[in-house]
Design an enzyme around this catalytic site. Structure first.
Site, PDB file in Angstrom:
ATOM      1  CB  CYS A   2       8.219  -7.821  -5.839  1.00  0.00           C
ATOM      2  SG  CYS A   2       9.416  -7.252  -5.142  1.00  0.00           S
ATOM      3  NE  ARG A  27       0.860  -7.730  -7.150  1.00  0.00           N
ATOM      4  CZ  ARG A  27       0.786  -8.521  -6.099  1.00  0.00           C
ATOM      5  NH1 ARG A  27       1.797  -8.742  -5.363  1.00  0.00           N
ATOM      6  NH2 ARG A  27      -0.474  -8.961  -5.826  1.00  0.00           N
ATOM      7  CD1 TRP A  74       8.516  -0.689  -3.150  1.00  0.00           C
ATOM      8  CD2 TRP A  74       8.980  -2.065  -1.430  1.00  0.00           C
ATOM      9  NE1 TRP A  74       8.519  -0.050  -1.953  1.00  0.00           N
ATOM     10  CE2 TRP A  74       8.613  -0.693  -0.944  1.00  0.00           C
ATOM     11  CE3 TRP A  74       9.378  -3.077  -0.695  1.00  0.00           C
ATOM     12  CZ2 TRP A  74       8.953  -0.614   0.356  1.00  0.00           C
ATOM     13  CZ3 TRP A  74       9.332  -2.976   0.541  1.00  0.00           C
ATOM     14  CH2 TRP A  74       9.312  -1.707   1.207  1.00  0.00           C
ATOM     15  CG  ASN A  98       5.645 -10.671  -4.010  1.00  0.00           C
ATOM     16  OD1 ASN A  98       6.214  -9.884  -3.177  1.00  0.00           O
ATOM     17  ND2 ASN A  98       4.391 -10.679  -4.168  1.00  0.00           N
ATOM     18  N   GLY A  99       8.249 -11.212  -2.094  1.00  0.00           N
ATOM     19  CA  GLY A  99       8.408 -11.445  -0.711  1.00  0.00           C
ATOM     20  C   GLY A  99       9.594 -11.434   0.027  1.00  0.00           C
ATOM     21  CD  GLU A 480      -6.593   9.246   3.683  1.00  0.00           C
ATOM     22  OE1 GLU A 480      -6.072   8.408   4.239  1.00  0.00           O
ATOM     23  OE2 GLU A 480      -6.358   9.189   2.337  1.00  0.00           O
ATOM     24  CE  LYS A 484      -4.019   9.311   0.458  1.00  0.00           C
ATOM     25  NZ  LYS A 484      -4.889   8.152   0.473  1.00  0.00           N
ATOM     26  CD  GLU A 487      -0.013   7.482  -0.412  1.00  0.00           C
ATOM     27  OE1 GLU A 487      -0.907   7.986   0.104  1.00  0.00           O
ATOM     28  OE2 GLU A 487       0.441   6.277  -0.331  1.00  0.00           O
ATOM     29  CG  HIS A 503      -2.434  17.999  25.541  1.00  0.00           C
ATOM     30  ND1 HIS A 503      -2.362  18.185  26.851  1.00  0.00           N
ATOM     31  CD2 HIS A 503      -3.738  18.056  25.149  1.00  0.00           C
ATOM     32  CE1 HIS A 503      -3.853  18.364  27.445  1.00  0.00           C
ATOM     33  NE2 HIS A 503      -4.680  18.191  26.425  1.00  0.00           N
ATOM     34  CE  LYS A 603      -3.867   1.069  -5.054  1.00  0.00           C
ATOM     35  NZ  LYS A 603      -4.457   2.511  -4.229  1.00  0.00           N
TER      36      LYS A 603
HETATM   37  O1  M6R Z   1      -4.477  -2.709  -0.077  1.00  0.00           O
HETATM   38  P1  M6R Z   1      -4.705  -2.019   1.303  1.00  0.00           P
HETATM   39  O2  M6R Z   1      -6.038  -1.279   1.248  1.00  0.00           O
HETATM   40  O3  M6R Z   1      -4.652  -3.153   2.383  1.00  0.00           O
HETATM   41  O4  M6R Z   1      -3.436  -1.069   1.542  1.00  0.00           O
HETATM   42  C1  M6R Z   1      -3.291  -0.540   2.751  1.00  0.00           C
HETATM   43  C2  M6R Z   1      -2.239   0.530   2.677  1.00  0.00           C
HETATM   44  O5  M6R Z   1      -1.134   0.308   2.163  1.00  0.00           O
HETATM   45  C3  M6R Z   1      -2.751   1.909   1.690  1.00  0.00           C
HETATM   46  O6  M6R Z   1      -3.979   2.369   2.060  1.00  0.00           O
HETATM   47  C4  M6R Z   1      -1.879   2.838   1.592  1.00  0.00           C
HETATM   48  O7  M6R Z   1      -1.544   3.698   2.927  1.00  0.00           O
HETATM   49  C5  M6R Z   1      -2.306   3.996   0.541  1.00  0.00           C
HETATM   50  N1  M6R Z   1      -1.055   4.337   0.055  1.00  0.00           N
HETATM   51  C6  M6R Z   1      -2.622   5.402   1.284  1.00  0.00           C
HETATM   52  O8  M6R Z   1      -2.933   6.361   0.246  1.00  0.00           O
END
Ligand code: M6R
Length: 608
Positions: A2, A27, A74, A98-99, A480, A484, A487, A503, A603
């Site tokens: 947020c 956010r 959010w 926010n929180g 990763e 990606k 997401e 395994h 983000k």
């Molecule tokens: O701001 P930060 O680097 O601490 O954020 C960490 C994760 O939230 C961030 O890397 C998230 O996994 C990304 N959306 C991945 O693409």
């Protein structure tokens, strides 16, 4: 998550509030709203979905008032509906938050028993109703604010309008960041300085536990004991003033293509390329003498940490323990002896990473942070900041921030290796030379593989499940890659250590699940090819990401082979990250998802 903003202005503030919210949409983007105070009356407009819906609503039904607050959400408590959108009202009170208020149920029950009627499912409404209840009991706005801060448990950054005071906003911080912006006869507040960049770069950050009364000319700040305090003013980085997509379809695409440049900037900060040496690092963390290093981070930043662990262990013989921050913070691990802690974060605000940092700080460890946002809470709470010079990263999927974090780890590994007497000057020179080549190679790889990635993505988008495999640092790239892809394209994907295939996950292999194998011709290559044989023998379809030597050495039939140039093993993870990013990006574009703002995500994750 947020984003919140507030303005005590001279003209109608609703358009400015929306402008500020645009910069906070990263956010959260489930709903948005603004409230203003006009002739002693609180008014609001709220809209479900992206900020554009609120903007359209305000065009049709404008809002007057020179004092106002705004929010982009959010959702945590309550569905992302218009009714649950902020600002929330109590009698004569409007709140954006926010929180998370952890004890909201208990407060809500008490207020209901006193006859208060709630209209939303949010935790935030209890703040508005509690403030209203305290005002009804005869408390002043200041007394009410101070009292709720004792009562609320959890994390919050708040901005509050009181109908009985047309010239002020009261804000408070306990956890998520809050920046106050000083203007000329106008004052602002926002979740970060980026939100305020169109209006001012003259910023004061509140400390945890602070609350402040903001009027047109001043901000009076109080600490958690109610004492008047001064907090420093600083200039916000100008890098955040103007962030545009340029000719790119998405911020993510732009950020992928910016990597050669920003990796180069970041490396130049730590490496003296003309002398072939690493620059002297700040000595708050003594890499020569520490016995071990703890690392914690979340998401892609965690994967940067995992690559860093590999490098630090291999090139500096420094034992490293790494954990995702959401686990790290609650492990109650003993932290004896001579160790240091390093946290990795683009935003510098991720709640779990920040909590892990504070745990290590309380236990007396020297704290380092690899962070992109220089003014962030983590940066301010660390003993030493290793800044990434990625510039603002707007796409929710981390790309350039991640590779810049890796670049910092690469430099730290050489530095630690030298300090610990593991590397000699010749090795330092050779590694620095390899690093100096990384931006140029990254640039040529991005151009080289782009057309193939686009056509391969078309194929990949037909599948519902994808498996990524790799060994060593390529295992981290597999994790990763899967993160990606899921997401931004919403295709289910898993990353596995190639050696773990037999395994369990091998049971999944059939022609309906492509297996993406990341295997340059490194010391693991033969082993990984054996795992590919196992996939192939079971009818699995392989997308093989390798280098020229790997392509020559592997005779297996694949669905596609992506061939990168041969590069020094040290920089392989930086270069092999690129096809992984492009594949996810183009698949998402092909599937028509909202690439920069994928569903359910934000983000900056400032709640646990
Ligand atoms: O701001 P930060 O680097 O601490 O954020 C960490 C994760 O939230 C961030 O890397 C998230 O996994 C990304 N959306 C991945 O693409």
């Amino acid at each position: 998550m947020c984003g919140i903003v507030g303005i005590v202005g001279r003209n109608s503030v609703a358009p400015q509030l929306v402008d500020a919210l645009k910069r906070l949409e990263y956010r959260g983007y489930d709903s948005a709203g603004v409230a203003t105070l006009d002739k002693g009356r609180l008014n609001r407009r709220r809209a479900e979905g992206k900020l554009i819906n609120l903007e359209n609503m305000l065009q049709q039904d404008p809002l007057d008032g020179t004092v106002g607050i705004g929010h982009t959400r959010w959702a945590t408590h309550g569905a992302p509906t218009q009714n649950n959108a902020h600002p929330h009202f109590g009698d004569g009170v409007a709140v954006v938050h926010n929180g998370i208020i952890e004890n909201f149920s208990e407060i809500k029950e008490t207020l209901i028993s006193e006859g208060v009627h709630f209209t939303t499912q949010t935790d935030t409404e209890v703040i508005a109703q509690l403030l209203a209840s305290l005002l009804r009991q005869g408390k002043t706005t200041h007394q009410a604010m101070q009292q709720i801060m004792q009562r609320l448990k959890g994390a919050y950054a708040l901005a509050v309008l009181f109908a009985n005071d047309a010239n002020q906003i009261i804000c408070a911080r306990n956890g998520p960041p809050l920046a106050i912006g000083h203007g000329d006869g106008e004052m602002y507040l926002g979740s970060d300085a980026i939100a305020l960049s169109p209006f001012t770069d003259d910023i004061t950050y509140l400390d945890d536990g602070d609350w402040a009364v903001i009027t047109r000319d001043s901000a009076e700040i109080f600490d958690d004991q109610g004492r008047r305090v001064e907090r420093p003013r600083s200039k916000a980085s100008s890098a955040y003033a103007q962030v545009e997509k340029g000719n790119h379809r998405h911020f993510m695409e732009k950020e992928i293509y910016e990597q050669p440049e920003v990796i180069s900037h970041t490396l130049a900060h730590y490496v003296d390329f003309s002398n072939g040496t690493i620059r002297k690092l700040p000595d708050e963390i003594d890499f020569a003498s520490i016995e071990s290093l703890k690392i914690a981070a979340c998401g892609s930043a965690f994967y940067a940490g995992q690559i860093g662990k590999g490098w630090l262990e291999r090139y500096a013989r420094l034992p490293v323990e790494i954990d995702v921050a959401s686990e790290f913070r609650y492990r109650e691990m003993p932290l004896p002896g001579n160790q240091a802690a390093l946290f990795v974060s683009q935003s510098g605000e991720t709640a779990d990473t920040l909590a892990s940092l504070r745990y290590c700080k309380e236990n007396g460890l020297p704290i380092g942070t690899i962070v992109n946002v220089r003014e962030s809470t983590m940066a301010r709470e660390s003993d030493v900041v290793f800044q990434t010079l990625a510039g603002p990263e707007i796409g929710v999927a981390s790309t350039k921030a991640l590779t810049c974090q890796m670049a910092v780890f690469a430099a730290l590994s050489i530095s630690a290796g030298m300090a610990r007497g593991v590397l000699d000057a010749n090795q330092e020179k050779a590694m620095v030379r390899a690093l100096s080549e990384a931006p140029r190679i990254a640039n040529s790889v991005l151009n080289l593989i782009q057309p193939q990635m686009e056509s391969l993505s078309r194929e990949l988008s037909k599948y519902n499940h994808v498996l990524y495999l790799g060994r060593g640092s390529n295992y981290t790239l597999a994790l990763e890659g899967a993160l990606k892809l899921k997401e931004i394209s919403y295709i289910h994907a898993e990353g596995y250590a190639a050696g773990e295939l037999k395994h369990g996950p091998i049971a999944l292999i059939d022609e309906n699940m492509p297996v993406i194998v990341i295997a340059p011709h490194d010391r693991y290559f033969e082993k990984t090819v054996s795992n590919m044989q196992e996939v192939s023998a079971r009818g699995g379809r392989i997308i093989f990401i390798t280098d020229e030597d790997g392509a020559k050495a592997c005779k297996l039939e694949t669905m596609a082979t992506i061939v990168l140039p041969n590069v020094d093993e040290f920089i392989m993870p930086l270069i092999f990250m690129l096809p992984i990013q492009l594949l996810a990006y183009h698949t998402a574009v092909f599937m028509g998802t909202d690439v920069d703002q994928p569903r359910n995500l934000a983000k900056s994750v400032t709640v646990e």
